[in-house]
Structures are given as structure tokens and as C-alpha cells.
Design an enzyme around this catalytic site. Structure first.
Site, PDB file in Angstrom:
ATOM      1  N   ASP A   1      39.652  30.470  -6.076  1.00  0.00           N
ATOM      2  CA  ASP A   1      40.176  31.549  -5.041  1.00  0.00           C
ATOM      3  C   ASP A   1      39.583  32.927  -5.369  1.00  0.00           C
ATOM      4  O   ASP A   1      39.115  33.552  -4.572  1.00  0.00           O
ATOM      5  CB  ASP A   1      41.426  31.760  -5.409  1.00  0.00           C
ATOM      6  CG  ASP A   1      42.369  30.702  -4.298  1.00  0.00           C
ATOM      7  OD1 ASP A   1      41.801  29.779  -3.688  1.00  0.00           O
ATOM      8  OD2 ASP A   1      43.493  31.009  -4.268  1.00  0.00           O
TER       9      ASP A   1
ATOM     10  N   LYS B   1      50.041  18.170  -8.023  1.00  0.00           N
ATOM     11  CA  LYS B   1      51.185  18.335  -8.598  1.00  0.00           C
ATOM     12  C   LYS B   1      51.426  19.835  -8.532  1.00  0.00           C
ATOM     13  O   LYS B   1      51.091  20.594  -9.497  1.00  0.00           O
ATOM     14  CB  LYS B   1      51.565  17.718 -10.089  1.00  0.00           C
ATOM     15  CG  LYS B   1      52.907  17.920 -10.617  1.00  0.00           C
ATOM     16  CD  LYS B   1      52.941  17.542 -11.998  1.00  0.00           C
ATOM     17  CE  LYS B   1      54.266  17.911 -12.539  1.00  0.00           C
ATOM     18  NZ  LYS B   1      54.607  19.350 -12.737  1.00  0.00           N
TER      19      LYS B   1
ATOM     20  N   SER C   1      48.691  19.650 -12.213  1.00  0.00           N
ATOM     21  CA  SER C   1      49.548  20.488 -12.628  1.00  0.00           C
ATOM     22  C   SER C   1      48.751  21.810 -13.283  1.00  0.00           C
ATOM     23  O   SER C   1      48.192  22.542 -12.685  1.00  0.00           O
ATOM     24  CB  SER C   1      50.556  19.851 -13.736  1.00  0.00           C
ATOM     25  OG  SER C   1      51.462  21.026 -13.866  1.00  0.00           O
TER      26      SER C   1
END
Length: 420
Positions: free
Chosen positions: A289, A303, A278
Site C-alpha cells: 500500500d 487470514k 496473518s
């Protein structure tokens, strides 16, 4: 509304819904009247609501008032209490450790003490949760604990006054000229505690000598979205951190970083494993990224959904999945997880042939599908207590010290470039 070439009145769907609710009422009344034993009406309704919600996905649920209060304590990161980490052993509460500078530590509570009574009431027969609830309470109120301690012939009482206890979700230490920061969860205190950790480590090590940061998110189950974005913002000099996309296009939200990097663009290695979920995955995905950090370890839990807490007045709260989240490059990690840049597994303990595995999101019954159809199962979650046995941590330290080389290690972080 048109279906199969036939015009169907708009109220038909509503009528069908009311028929289903009538069916529920009929079943409810039959259970109340004819079940073999008397049943509690509120429990029946609560279980029916939970059944409806858990059939949607593994993370939607109903929280009764007590569970809602417990959740609020967890996310606030502070409560009125004594400041001891405890477990249950042989029917009584065993002290794991008193937290430094808390009422329990000042009162002389020690690790391995056994608590047998709270305010004169025996703990035997209570659950651990019940015992913890009794030790917590309003600030400045007293509680009396009966202690059994090895080396003492008789039990003895200790009176302690409750105080505000802060759950330290961030722990840190110096590893030579490397700043090691462990984030255990994302509660309301996490971002402030991270700022404190970075500031103190920079002072301890010295800006010129500091070689980089290790951010340990292993076995971090997640927490608050705003704290995940705030933590990411500490390391990213602008750009998107995460986006959430709900059922309707207008529900889409994007969270962006402010200019400025608290770590002055020093190299960062983020440790993840099968227990990183999460909010942990939001941070790892954003830094990956933006090529701001090297992700090291094993694939994370997967998740990738957002739960909204909807209070229901005095009746508790609804925890409802309302969106999926996406990393800055548009990746959904739902039922897939974050794949590390550098895959490093732990060595199994000597008394075990293989590492304990965590079932990832993809293995949970009823999980939301990954929108791209690309799903992966879980990975190991073992973290040795002894640093000398922690293969992942030692690998990260060696990379930052230059003792190991790996082409995936980002020694000079990109300012804002994203992986495509």
C-alpha cells in the site's frame, strides 16, 4: 427491549441463557452416568469448550495448560533445550540437523543420527511431541541420549547439558550484491534478528554496491502482531502500518511507523505464496500500500483476523478472535489474501504434474466472511530446496540486477504514497 411490538423484560435473555446452561449440565451428567465407558470429566469439559469456540471460526480455540505452555515457547522464540531439529522415522527420533553453536552441535550430534532412548527410556511408542518435551527442560540440567549412527556397530550414549536455545526466525545471506532475508515466523526475536540481518548484509555488500533487498515470507504462517508492525516499521518512513477493528468502534486500533527507513529506500521485493498468512500478510500489505516494495509470487493465504490470548490461570488459555485487520488503504485481506504485483508461479517438480495447493482461508469451514464479500481461494505453496529451481527467487534476483524488466517492479520506492 422491544421485539415485534411487544415489550420483553430485559432479564428474559438472561433467563434463556441460564436454561441453556441447565441443558448443558443435564447432558453432561447423562454422559457421565450412562456412556458405554467411563469418561474423564475434564476431557468432557475441555471438548465442550473447544466445540463452542471452533464453531465460531477456525482460529478460536481453547488451549489446555500444556498447549498454552507450548504456544508461549513458540512465541518467545527461546527455550531450555539441546538445539536439534528432529523428525520421527520408524518409531524413533531422527536428527535433521543440529543447530550451530548449541549443546547438541558441541556434543557431536550429527544429521541422520537416530535417538532411540532419552535418559534410558525407549522412545518407541512416544509421539514426536512427547520426545521433544523430554529433551527440553531447565537450563543447566543434563540429559542422556542413546544414539544409533550409521557406521557404528553399537548404540552409544551422549550426555548433554541443556542451554538456552534461540529459535532463529530470520535467516539471511548475500546473493551477489543483493541482500536476501528469509523470515520464517514472527516471534519475540524476529524484529531484533531482522535488524541484525540488515546491518550485517550492509557491511558485507557495502552500501554503495547494495542493489536491494529480497524479503522472503513464503510459507510463513504468521505470529505476533507487534512483531509484524515492528518489521514493517523497519522499511516504512512513517504512516499507518495496519489497523485492527473489533466488535465495537472503541476497539479500533491503528499502528503507525516511525520516521526512518533502515534500508535507506533501497528497492525491496517481498516473496509470498499460499502459505504466507496473518502477520506475513500484514507486512506485505503495508509495504504494498505504501508502494515501498514489489510483492512477487502467488496470492497469500487470506487470514485477516486477530486472535487475543486470554490466560485462564492454571486452566490454560482462551484463543479468541477479537478483530479483523486492515491494510493502510483500508483493505481487508480476510478470505482474500494479498494479490502479488507480479504473479510468478513455480515450475512443478519433475516427479509431479502439478504443484501442491494450500487451502486458503476462504476454503476453511466457518471462516469469517470478507466484509466486502470479495473472497478468493488458496494458491500453491511449493518452494524448491535447490535455488536453481526456485523460479520466484530467480525472477526477483534478475529484477534487482536489471536482467529482467517488469512495469510492476518498483525500482524507485515511493516515500509515503499509498495505492488507492
Amino acid at each position: 427491549m422491544q421485539q415485534g411490538g411487544l415489550d420483553i423484560p430485559a432479564h428474559a435473555e438472561g433467563s434463556d441463557t441460564f436454561r441453556q446452561l441447565d441443558l448443558f449440565a443435564d447432558v453432561f451428567e447423562r454422559v457421565r452416568a450412562d456412556y458405554v465407558e467411563p469418561v474423564d470429566d475434564s476431557k468432557l469439559v475441555e471438548n465442550a469448550i473447544n466445540g463452542m469456540l471452533t464453531s465460531l471460526d477456525p482460529h478460536s480455540s481453547y488451549m489446555n495448560p500444556k498447549h498454552f505452555r507450548d504456544m508461549q515457547v513458540q512465541t518467545r522464540g527461546e527455550f531450555g533445550g539441546l538445539g536439534i531439529e528432529v523428525t520421527m522415522e520408524n518409531g524413533v527420533v531422527k536428527v535433521v540437523t543440529p543447530i550451530d553453536d548449541t549443546p547438541a552441535s558441541r556434543a557431536g550430534i550429527r544429521p541422520n543420527d537416530y535417538i532411540t532412548h532419552i535418559d534410558g527410556k525407549a522412545i518407541m511408542g512416544m509421539t514426536l511431541s512427547d520426545a521433544v518435551d523430554k529433551m527440553r527442560g531447565p537450563v543447566n540440567t543434563p540429559v542422556k541420549l542413546t544414539i544409533v549412527r550409521k557406521g557404528k556397530d553399537e548404540p552409544f550414549d551422549v550426555s548433554i547439558t541443556r542451554d538456552i536455545i534461540t529459535i532463529k526466525s530470520v535467516k539471511y545471506r548475500r546473493e551477489g550484491d543483493i541482500a536476501y532475508i528469509r523470515i520464517t515466523s514472527f516471534n519475540e526475536q524476529t524484529s531484533d534478528l531482522l535488524d541484525e540481518a540488515v546491518t550485517n548484509l550492509r557491511k558485507q555488500i557495502g552500501e554503495a554496491k547494495l542493489k536491494g533487498y529480497i524479503i522472503d515470507l513464503r510459507n510463513n504462517p504468521g505470529g505476533l502482531l507487534d512483531q509484524a508492525t515492528a518489521v514493517s516499521d523497519s522499511f516504512i518512513n512513517g504512516g499507518e502500518i495496519v489497523s485492527t477493528r473489533g466488535r465495537h468502534p472503541q476497539d479500533t486500533q491503528r499502528f503507525n511507523a516511525h520516521s526512518g527507513d533502515e534500508t535507506d529506500n533501497k528497492p525491496i521485493i517481498v516473496l509470498v505464496n499460499g502459505g504466507s498468512a496473518s502477520a506475513s500478510e500484514i507486512v506485505a500489505g503495508a509495504l504494498q500500500d505504501h508502494r515501498r516494495a514489489t510483492i512477487l509470487g502467488t496470492r497469500s493465504f487470506g487470514k485477516g483476523s486477530v486472535q487475543t490470548i486470554i490466560p485462564l490461570g492454571s486452566d490454560g488459555a482462551l484463543r479468541l478472535t477479537t478483530a479483523r485487520y486492515y491494510t493502510p488503504s483500508g483493505r481487508s485481506i480476510q478470505a482474500k489474501g494479498i494479490e502479488p504485483d507480479i504473479q510468478v508461479r513455480q515450475n512443478p517438480p519433475k516427479d509431479k504434474k502439478k504443484l501442491p495447493m494450500i487451502r486458503g482461508e476462504a476454503e476453511l469451514p466457518g471462516h469469517l466472511a470478507n466484509p466486502d464479500g470479495d473472497e478468493e481461494s488458496g494458491s500453491d505453496s511449493y518452494v524448491p530446496q535447490n535455488k536453481a529451481d526456485d523460479t520466484q527467487l530467480l525472477y526477483a534476483i534478475d529484477l534487482l540486477n536489471g536482467k529482467k524488466q517488469d512495469k510492476a517492479f518498483i525500482r524507485v520506492p515511493g516515500q509515503s504514497a499509498m495505492a488507492n
